[in-house]
Design a protein around this motif. Structure first.
Motif, PDB file in Angstrom:
ATOM      1  N   HIS A 194      -3.651  -6.318  -4.611  1.00 44.63           N
ATOM      2  CA  HIS A 194      -2.861  -6.888  -3.515  1.00 44.63           C
ATOM      3  C   HIS A 194      -3.075  -8.389  -3.446  1.00 44.63           C
ATOM      4  N   SER A 204       0.847  -1.180   0.000  1.00 41.88           N
ATOM      5  CA  SER A 204       0.000   0.000   0.000  1.00 41.88           C
ATOM      6  C   SER A 204       0.895   1.246   0.000  1.00 41.88           C
ATOM      7  N   GLY A 205       0.579   2.186  -0.859  1.00 37.86           N
ATOM      8  CA  GLY A 205       1.359   3.420  -0.929  1.00 37.86           C
ATOM      9  C   GLY A 205       2.592   3.312  -1.823  1.00 37.86           C
ATOM     10  N   ALA A 206       2.794   2.147  -2.451  1.00 42.17           N
ATOM     11  CA  ALA A 206       3.986   1.958  -3.287  1.00 42.17           C
ATOM     12  C   ALA A 206       3.896   2.768  -4.581  1.00 42.17           C
ATOM     13  N   GLY A 207       2.663   3.034  -5.024  1.00 40.40           N
ATOM     14  CA  GLY A 207       2.518   3.833  -6.243  1.00 40.40           C
ATOM     15  C   GLY A 207       1.735   3.153  -7.355  1.00 40.40           C
ATOM     16  N   LYS A 208       0.905   2.156  -7.023  1.00 35.21           N
ATOM     17  CA  LYS A 208       0.166   1.430  -8.062  1.00 35.21           C
ATOM     18  C   LYS A 208      -0.839   2.354  -8.773  1.00 35.21           C
ATOM     19  N   THR A 209      -1.620   3.064  -7.970  1.00 40.60           N
ATOM     20  CA  THR A 209      -2.608   3.973  -8.580  1.00 40.60           C
ATOM     21  C   THR A 209      -1.884   5.046  -9.387  1.00 40.60           C
ATOM     22  N   SER A 210      -0.796   5.556  -8.848  1.00 44.89           N
ATOM     23  CA  SER A 210      -0.046   6.605  -9.560  1.00 44.89           C
ATOM     24  C   SER A 210       0.503   6.068 -10.873  1.00 44.89           C
TER      25      SER A 210
HETATM   26  N1  LIG Z   1      -2.030  13.791  -5.667  1.00 48.60           N
HETATM   27  C1  LIG Z   1      -1.092  13.434  -4.791  1.00 48.60           C
HETATM   28  N2  LIG Z   1      -0.336  14.373  -4.195  1.00 48.60           N
HETATM   29  C2  LIG Z   1       0.642  14.023  -3.321  1.00 48.60           C
HETATM   30  N3  LIG Z   1       0.921  12.746  -2.969  1.00 48.60           N
HETATM   31  C3  LIG Z   1       0.194  11.774  -3.540  1.00 48.60           C
HETATM   32  C4  LIG Z   1      -0.849  12.073  -4.482  1.00 48.60           C
HETATM   33  N4  LIG Z   1      -1.400  10.897  -4.888  1.00 48.60           N
HETATM   34  C5  LIG Z   1      -0.746   9.917  -4.222  1.00 48.60           C
HETATM   35  N5  LIG Z   1       0.196  10.448  -3.424  1.00 48.60           N
HETATM   36  C6  LIG Z   1       1.103   9.697  -2.574  1.00 48.60           C
HETATM   37  O1  LIG Z   1       1.857   8.809  -3.387  1.00 48.60           O
HETATM   38  C7  LIG Z   1       2.028   7.555  -2.730  1.00 48.60           C
HETATM   39  C8  LIG Z   1       1.529   6.430  -3.606  1.00 48.60           C
HETATM   40  O2  LIG Z   1       0.124   6.524  -3.721  1.00 48.60           O
HETATM   41  P1  LIG Z   1      -0.695   5.522  -4.654  1.00 48.60           P
HETATM   42  O3  LIG Z   1      -2.144   5.805  -4.414  1.00 48.60           O
HETATM   43  O4  LIG Z   1      -0.179   5.607  -6.026  1.00 48.60           O
HETATM   44  O5  LIG Z   1      -0.266   4.119  -4.009  1.00 48.60           O
HETATM   45  P2  LIG Z   1      -0.940   2.670  -4.117  1.00 48.60           P
HETATM   46  O6  LIG Z   1       0.185   1.694  -4.268  1.00 48.60           O
HETATM   47  O7  LIG Z   1      -1.988   2.675  -5.178  1.00 48.60           O
HETATM   48  O8  LIG Z   1      -1.608   2.515  -2.694  1.00 48.60           O
HETATM   49  P3  LIG Z   1      -2.868   1.610  -2.221  1.00 48.60           P
HETATM   50  O9  LIG Z   1      -2.489   0.170  -2.458  1.00 48.60           O
HETATM   51  O10 LIG Z   1      -2.991   1.946  -0.773  1.00 48.60           O
HETATM   52  O11 LIG Z   1      -4.065   2.053  -3.037  1.00 48.60           O
HETATM   53  C9  LIG Z   1       1.318   7.656  -1.390  1.00 48.60           C
HETATM   54  O12 LIG Z   1       2.282   7.984  -0.398  1.00 48.60           O
HETATM   55  C10 LIG Z   1       0.354   8.798  -1.595  1.00 48.60           C
HETATM   56  O13 LIG Z   1       0.107   9.488  -0.396  1.00 48.60           O
END
Ligand SMILES: Nc1ncnc2c1ncn2[C@@H]1O[C@H](COP(=O)(O)OP(=O)(O)OP(=O)(O)O)[C@@H](O)[C@H]1O
Length: 223
Positions: free
Chosen positions: A192, A36-42
């Motif tokens: 996940h 979680s938070g690794a950056g998948k959504t990004s």
């Molecule tokens: N718009 C934004 N501005 C600043 N930081 C951001 C933004 N979007 C995401 N982040 C940060 O970037 C990091 C990765 O977020 P992301 O949502 O890509 O992770 P994830 O792997 O999809 O997480 P999860 O499995 O919890 O959904 C997190 O620390 C988040 O707080």
């Protein structure tokens, strides 16, 4: 189709992912996993030009995302369907209108028969006139998938599509995504759920990308 060359992404000057090079070829099936938070959504946002890289080059359907105009981006989004983690419905519109939104927004007429067939495919014909808050989690995800494929995209990006679903419903959703892949669509699923990945690998040739330590790696065959 989607090509990344030495890409970095980040927010507010902090890099989240670095040195990512990857080609998603037509008809491929990928999982994207990582803590979680690794950056998948990004990463997925990068793949539909919602997020720009801080370094490197991203090309979507042969075009560099930095050179895309608003119109280019709108056209590209018809070719890349996205299932968002939180579905992003307009709660005051019935399911059928939410599913038809990509058409409505692009000014094209919605054909009732086509919409009906799409809703039947995801098993929601009976809920066409329900409002999104009246749907179960699995129904919401299936409606979101129907909306994502409304424009017959070449690529489907699904962000934790089975996040809150029980196993049976997860399999049903996976089945729909596998079916789309068999029709030639490129599929990327952020998840996940390692059991889901194992299940998919029994059905399609899927590759697993793992985000670890700010790098995107290809996971081994043990997954
Ligand atoms: N718009 C934004 N501005 C600043 N930081 C951001 C933004 N979007 C995401 N982040 C940060 O970037 C990091 C990765 O977020 P992301 O949502 O890509 O992770 P994830 O792997 O999809 O997480 P999860 O499995 O919890 O959904 C997190 O620390 C988040 O707080």
């Amino acid at each position: 189709m989607i090509e990344l060359e030495n890409v970095a992404i980040g927010y507010n000057g902090v890099e989240l992912l670095s040195e990512v090079s990857l080609k998603l070829v037509p008809g491929s099936f990928h999982f994207l996993t990582g803590p979680s938070g690794a950056g998948k959504t990004s990463f997925l946002k990068l793949c539909y030009a919602e997020l720009l890289p801080v370094a490197g080059h991203v090309s979507l359907m042969g075009q560099d995302i930095r050179t895309m105009t608003r119109d280019d981006r709108a056209l590209m989004r018809q070719r890349i369907g996205v299932v968002h983690q939180d579905c992003q419905f307009l709660d005051h519109l019935p399911v059928i209108e939410n599913v038809a939104l990509p058409l409505t927004v692009s000014g094209r007429p919605a054909h009732p028969q086509e919409l009906g067939e799409l809703l039947s495919w995801v098993g929601l014909r009976g809920q066409a006139n329900a409002l999104p808050p009246q749907l179960s989690g699995g129904e919401r995800q299936r409606a979101a998938l129907a909306r994502a494929v409304m424009m017959s995209p070449d690529v489907i990006l699904a962000d934790e599509p089975t996040g809150n679903l029980d196993w049976e419903m997860s399999l049903r959703l996976l089945g729909l995504l596998v079916e789309l892949n068999r029709m030639g669509k490129t599929v990327v699923i952020a998840t996940h759920d390692l059991n889901l990945i194992r299940q998919a690998k029994a059905q399609v040739q899927a590759r697993v990308l793992r985000i670890s330590g700010r790098r995107l790696q290809l996971a081994g065959a043990d997954l």
